[in-house]
Design a protein around this motif. Structure first.
Motif, PDB file in Angstrom:
ATOM      1  N   PHE A  44       0.806  -1.216   0.000  1.00 55.99           N
ATOM      2  CA  PHE A  44       0.000   0.000   0.000  1.00 55.99           C
ATOM      3  C   PHE A  44       0.842   1.272   0.000  1.00 55.99           C
ATOM      4  CE2 PHE A  44      -3.261  -2.964   1.587  1.00 55.99           C
ATOM      5  CZ  PHE A  44      -4.284  -2.648   0.686  1.00 55.99           C
ATOM      6  N   LEU A  45       1.963   1.310   0.707  1.00 57.84           N
ATOM      7  CA  LEU A  45       2.782   2.522   0.691  1.00 57.84           C
ATOM      8  C   LEU A  45       3.320   2.828  -0.705  1.00 57.84           C
ATOM      9  CD1 LEU A  45       4.738   2.351   4.085  1.00 57.84           C
ATOM     10  CD2 LEU A  45       2.736   3.722   3.488  1.00 57.84           C
ATOM     11  N   VAL A  68      13.412  -5.729   3.116  1.00 60.18           N
ATOM     12  CA  VAL A  68      12.773  -6.078   4.387  1.00 60.18           C
ATOM     13  C   VAL A  68      13.091  -7.526   4.771  1.00 60.18           C
ATOM     14  CG1 VAL A  68      10.552  -6.521   5.484  1.00 60.18           C
ATOM     15  CG2 VAL A  68      10.935  -4.386   4.265  1.00 60.18           C
ATOM     16  N   VAL A  69      12.976  -8.446   3.821  1.00 64.58           N
ATOM     17  CA  VAL A  69      13.230  -9.857   4.107  1.00 64.58           C
ATOM     18  C   VAL A  69      14.697 -10.088   4.476  1.00 64.58           C
ATOM     19  CG1 VAL A  69      13.313 -12.148   3.069  1.00 64.58           C
ATOM     20  CG2 VAL A  69      11.310 -10.720   2.736  1.00 64.58           C
ATOM     21  N   THR A 103       9.270  -0.793  -7.145  1.00 63.36           N
ATOM     22  CA  THR A 103       9.483  -0.239  -5.806  1.00 63.36           C
ATOM     23  C   THR A 103       9.038  -1.215  -4.724  1.00 63.36           C
ATOM     24  OG1 THR A 103       9.151   1.995  -6.690  1.00 63.36           O
ATOM     25  CG2 THR A 103       8.985   1.702  -4.297  1.00 63.36           C
ATOM     26  N   ALA A 104       7.869  -1.849  -4.884  1.00 66.38           N
ATOM     27  CA  ALA A 104       7.376  -2.809  -3.893  1.00 66.38           C
ATOM     28  C   ALA A 104       8.279  -4.034  -3.823  1.00 66.38           C
ATOM     29  CB  ALA A 104       5.945  -3.211  -4.233  1.00 66.38           C
ATOM     30  N   LEU A 140      12.796   6.972  -1.512  1.00 69.15           N
ATOM     31  CA  LEU A 140      12.214   7.394  -0.243  1.00 69.15           C
ATOM     32  C   LEU A 140      11.150   6.404   0.224  1.00 69.15           C
ATOM     33  CD1 LEU A 140      11.968   9.483   2.019  1.00 69.15           C
ATOM     34  CD2 LEU A 140      10.291  10.709   0.592  1.00 69.15           C
ATOM     35  N   VAL A 141      10.340   5.924  -0.696  1.00 73.10           N
ATOM     36  CA  VAL A 141       9.295   4.957  -0.334  1.00 73.10           C
ATOM     37  C   VAL A 141       9.926   3.668   0.190  1.00 73.10           C
ATOM     38  CG1 VAL A 141       7.480   3.482  -1.265  1.00 73.10           C
ATOM     39  CG2 VAL A 141       7.555   5.901  -1.869  1.00 73.10           C
ATOM     40  N   VAL A 142      11.000   3.208  -0.449  1.00 73.30           N
ATOM     41  CA  VAL A 142      11.673   1.984   0.012  1.00 73.30           C
ATOM     42  C   VAL A 142      12.188   2.171   1.434  1.00 73.30           C
ATOM     43  CG1 VAL A 142      13.674   0.506  -0.350  1.00 73.30           C
ATOM     44  CG2 VAL A 142      12.263   1.185  -2.292  1.00 73.30           C
ATOM     45  N   ILE A 143      12.794   3.321   1.708  1.00 76.39           N
ATOM     46  CA  ILE A 143      13.328   3.572   3.053  1.00 76.39           C
ATOM     47  C   ILE A 143      12.207   3.611   4.079  1.00 76.39           C
ATOM     48  CG2 ILE A 143      14.527   5.264   4.479  1.00 76.39           C
ATOM     49  CD1 ILE A 143      16.140   6.062   1.992  1.00 76.39           C
ATOM     50  N   VAL A 144      11.104   4.288   3.753  1.00 77.38           N
ATOM     51  CA  VAL A 144       9.979   4.391   4.688  1.00 77.38           C
ATOM     52  C   VAL A 144       9.364   3.015   4.940  1.00 77.38           C
ATOM     53  CG1 VAL A 144       7.674   5.337   5.027  1.00 77.38           C
ATOM     54  CG2 VAL A 144       9.491   6.782   4.122  1.00 77.38           C
TER      55      VAL A 144
END
Length: 770
Positions: free
Chosen positions: A491-492, A525-526, A517-518, A589-593
């Motif tokens: 969703f982000l 994250v993994v 990006t997702a 930025l989205v990846v970092i958040v």
């Protein structure tokens, strides 16, 4: 001893005779006969040649040999001596052979004397055999031989008919004597058994030895101790065995509740016949078997003596069916094979007893003491690694494919994929498989020596025995974490998809920008989550973690340009979208958040878990992280006594003030020791220096025995002691206490490089004078 056996002599080049035997006991008896003046020289299928101490050789003809079996518990041989007389030689267990003796006054007296010797030998822990013989006539032997051959060739109930024929021959024997052999324990057996018991394992000994021998071995190997209450079943039979079991269950519960006393159980094979299921009816004695297992699991140790191999297997099977646990059987001989194969895990010891047990086992070791490291270290490490490997594999796949499932609600279930097909194929193949594989190979939460000594922490093994790290709750936690991470990773980037634009054209990258990006956020994250799960970082862990992320970006750059070269651009979902996405600051930025939001819960949970709600393993990790020197359980017990059983704390008086902080492991809290009217306050050393032992070079004669801490270097006289036992040895005198306390102050300053310590009013004045 020199004739009735199956030993084969082999003559070496130097003329020395080497005896080869299926059992080390037989070879021992033959060597004993040689020391007594009767030497085995050679052997064939039909004869045995022996030599006496005068150098004269005699040939004994072997007519029939009935070898030793665990069911018969004896060996018989019909031979013809050099004078042509037929004789029957029998050797075996005393409870079998003594019942075959002829009944007369002289034999009765000799039998009673032999029983006294057998009892004495058994109490000394020796393995005994009884020898007997009988004279045979030609007619009796020929008639018996015809029956024996007929029974051997019968195809129906052959073994039962053979046993009946053998009983006709093996009777009215004349007692010859008895032997006793020391079955010496291997090095490290007592320490290993005591350590495994401390680790929370229930230990049973299943042996064919006499009860007295088995009990003596139990004491010598630390399975039994002097303060342990023992339950025996002497005099029990099928009429009262159930009553005895029920009574013992009530007694052991009362003993455990009232005094916390350890209980041991001693039972013989003759009693087990009325408890275990019979061959004819596998459902017989079900209630008795339930009661016996219920009693046995309440006991600290169980010794089953005079049991046959089939009874060993039946005991293991009874425990498997009635106890929710894992059984392990370890043996070194052929009579242990059925038990090893029946248990969940079988371990064979390759030694003098042969390789039958080792070949039938799951694991083979050379000595019993190797069981310590096999179970407590490698067994525990492998459990932790496999538990995390399985759980994490489900987690990482659910994290990715839950985003596909969520996307299906937006594409109206048309089957459109959020990610490129090659990216999906490479997810498990190259991007996420290597970090978890490195964890499953190299990871270890504590050092192996933390479980291999009684003054360390062998109870950490119970974490695996209780299924702490691999159970339904742990699996649900991983799946819940995967669900949360997949929601954030979908969703982000979706809400920021319109802001992920191409700098050259100024247009939004749309679905492709969202998917790249997702996918990037999921991989990071993994990978970071796997790093948080890692307890021990090695070069291998670091290399594969960074390499996995590097391979992803390399794949993105190469793959998105590959279809331009081979002219299949229409089939590539991400064709030419690598540079625009990587050039977008919004995408980064989205990846970092996403990574920060997803892993914030994991980092916070681990911080509070290890600092404010720690378990014993976390405390050991903390001590190891400060210093690699040896420390023991007494150091941790002083700092965090609530992590240890209440019964153990009753025997240990912690030398701490009541206001010890729970979360910093005694970093800033000075311990105190009560010594009568004065309190000895020790300075606040660092955690690495907080290792103390109970050594007092000037202790009073009645003071407790010292327990040295191996973590200190130098001689024992340089080690400092602060505990209740040392405080008791200081005394209440005027001159002696001050002198001793000043000596302790000197040692602390020299050993720990600390400031002078307040030791009461009198000692404080002396400290100022110094």
């Amino acid at each position: 001893m020199a004739v009735c056996h199956t030993v084969v002599p082999e003559v070496e080049k130097n003329g020395r005779i080497q005896y080869q035997a299926s059992s080390p006991d037989e070879a021992c008896l033959v060597r004993a006969a040689q020391n007594l003046g009767v030497k085995l020289v050679s052997r064939t299928e039909s004869s045995v040649v022996v030599e006496n101490n005068k150098g004269q050789r005699q040939t004994w003809a072997v007519l029939t040999t009935i070898e030793f079996t665990s069911a018969r518990k004896r060996m018989s041989m019909v031979v013809k001596d050099p004078l042509g007389r037929l004789m029957l030689f029998v050797k075996g267990a005393d409870n079998i052979v003594l019942d075959m003796l002829r009944e007369d006054v002289l034999a009765s007296e000799l039998c009673n004397d032999t029983k006294s010797l057998l009892l004495k030998y058994s109490e000394d822990g020796l393995r005994t055999l009884v020898f007997a013989k009988a004279d045979l006539s030609e007619e009796v032997y020929k008639r018996w031989k015809r029956k024996f051959d007929a029974a051997n060739t019968d195809i129906h109930d052959r073994q039962d008919k053979v046993d009946l024929v053998l009983k006709e021959l093996e009777r009215d024997l004349e007692l010859v004597g008895t032997t006793a052999i020391e079955d010496k324990l291997q090095d490290g057996v007592p320490e290993t058994i005591e350590l495994l018991s401390k680790a929370g394992m229930k230990l049973w000994v299943l042996t064919g030895d006499k009860q007295e021998t088995a009990m003596n071995i139990g004491y010598s190997c630390n399975l039994l101790h002097s303060r342990m209450g023992l339950f025996t079943f002497d005099g029990c039979d099928e009429t009262n065995i159930r009553f005895a079991l029920e009574k013992y269950i009530l007694d052991v519960e009362a003993a455990s509740v009232e005094a916390g006393q350890d209980i041991g159980l001693i039972i013989q094979g003759t009693v087990l016949q009325h408890i275990l299921p019979s061959k004819e009816d596998s459902h017989a004695n079900e209630e008795e078997a339930d009661l016996f297992v219920s009693l046995a699991i309440r006991c600290k140790a169980v010794i089953c003596c005079r049991v046959s191999p089939i009874q060993k297997a039946q005991l293991v099977e009874a425990v498997k069916e009635r106890v929710n646990g894992v059984t392990l059987a370890i043996g070194d001989g052929a009579n242990d094979v059925s038990m090893i194969q029946m248990a969940h895990v079988g371990i064979g010891i390759s030694g003098l007893e042969g390789l039958q047990a080792a070949r039938a086992s799951d694991y083979s070791i050379a000595q019993f003491r190797f069981l310590r490291r096999l179970l407590l270290v490698h067994g525990r490490w492998n459990y932790l690694r496999i538990a995390r490997l399985i759980s994490f594999s489900f987690y990482k796949n659910m994290t990715l494919y839950m985003t596909q499932f969520i996307f299906s609600f937006y594409n109206m279930f048309t089957g459109q994929s959020l990610y490129d097909s090659w990216a999906l194929a490479m997810y498990n193949l190259a991007f996420t498989s290597f970090p978890i594989m490195a964890l499953a190979i190299f990871d270890k939460d504590v050092e192996g020596n933390r479980l291999l000594a009684l003054d360390q922490f062998p109870e950490l093994y119970l974490e695996g025995a209780k299924g702490k790290y691999f159970n339904t709750l742990q699996f649900v936690k991983y799946m819940a974490t995967a669900l949360i991470h997949s929601l954030l990773c979908f969703f982000l980037p979706a809400y920021a998809a319109n802001e992920i634009i191409d700098k050259d054209s100024g247009r939004s990258l749309g679905l492709v920008g969202h998917s790249i990006t997702a996918y990037t956020a999921i991989l990071i994250v993994v990978t970071v989550k796997c790093g948080l799960e890692t307890n021990t970082w090695t070069i291998g862990n670091a290399v594969v973690s960074y390499f996995s992320l590097f391979v992803w970006y390399l794949f993105l750059l190469v793959y998105c340009s590959l279809f331009w070269a081979v002219q299949f651009a229409d089939s590539a979902q991400w064709y030419g979208m690598d540079i625009p996405t990587l050039n977008s600051a919004t995408s980064w930025l989205v990846v970092i958040v996403v990574v920060a939001a997803a892993l914030l819960r994991d980092v916070t949970y681990q911080f509070f878990r290890k600092n404010y709600n720690q378990e014993l393993v976390h405390v050991v990790q903390e001590y190891e992280s400060h210093d690699t020197r040896h420390f023991n359980r007494f150091d941790v017990k002083r700092a965090l006594p609530w992590l240890f059983p209440k019964q153990e704390l009753k025997e240990f008086k912690p030398s701490l003030s009541e206001g010890v902080g729970r979360h910093r492991f005694m970093k800033d809290v000075p311990p105190t020791i009560a010594t009568g009217d004065n309190n000895v306050a020790v300075g606040s050393p660092s955690p690495a220096r907080d290792a103390m032992s109970t050594y007092s070079p000037t202790a009073s004669p009645g003071s407790p025995a010292p327990a040295f801490d191996r973590g200190f270097s130098g001689s024992p006289h340089n080690r400092v002691a602060f505990s209740a036992s040392f405080a008791a040895s200081i005394g209440d005198g005027d001159a002696s206490p001050g002198r001793r306390r000043m000596r302790i102050t000197d040692m602390l300053e020299d050993e720990y490089d600390m400031e002078p310590i307040a030791l009461g009013k009198e000692a404080s004045e002396r400290s100022e004078e110094r």
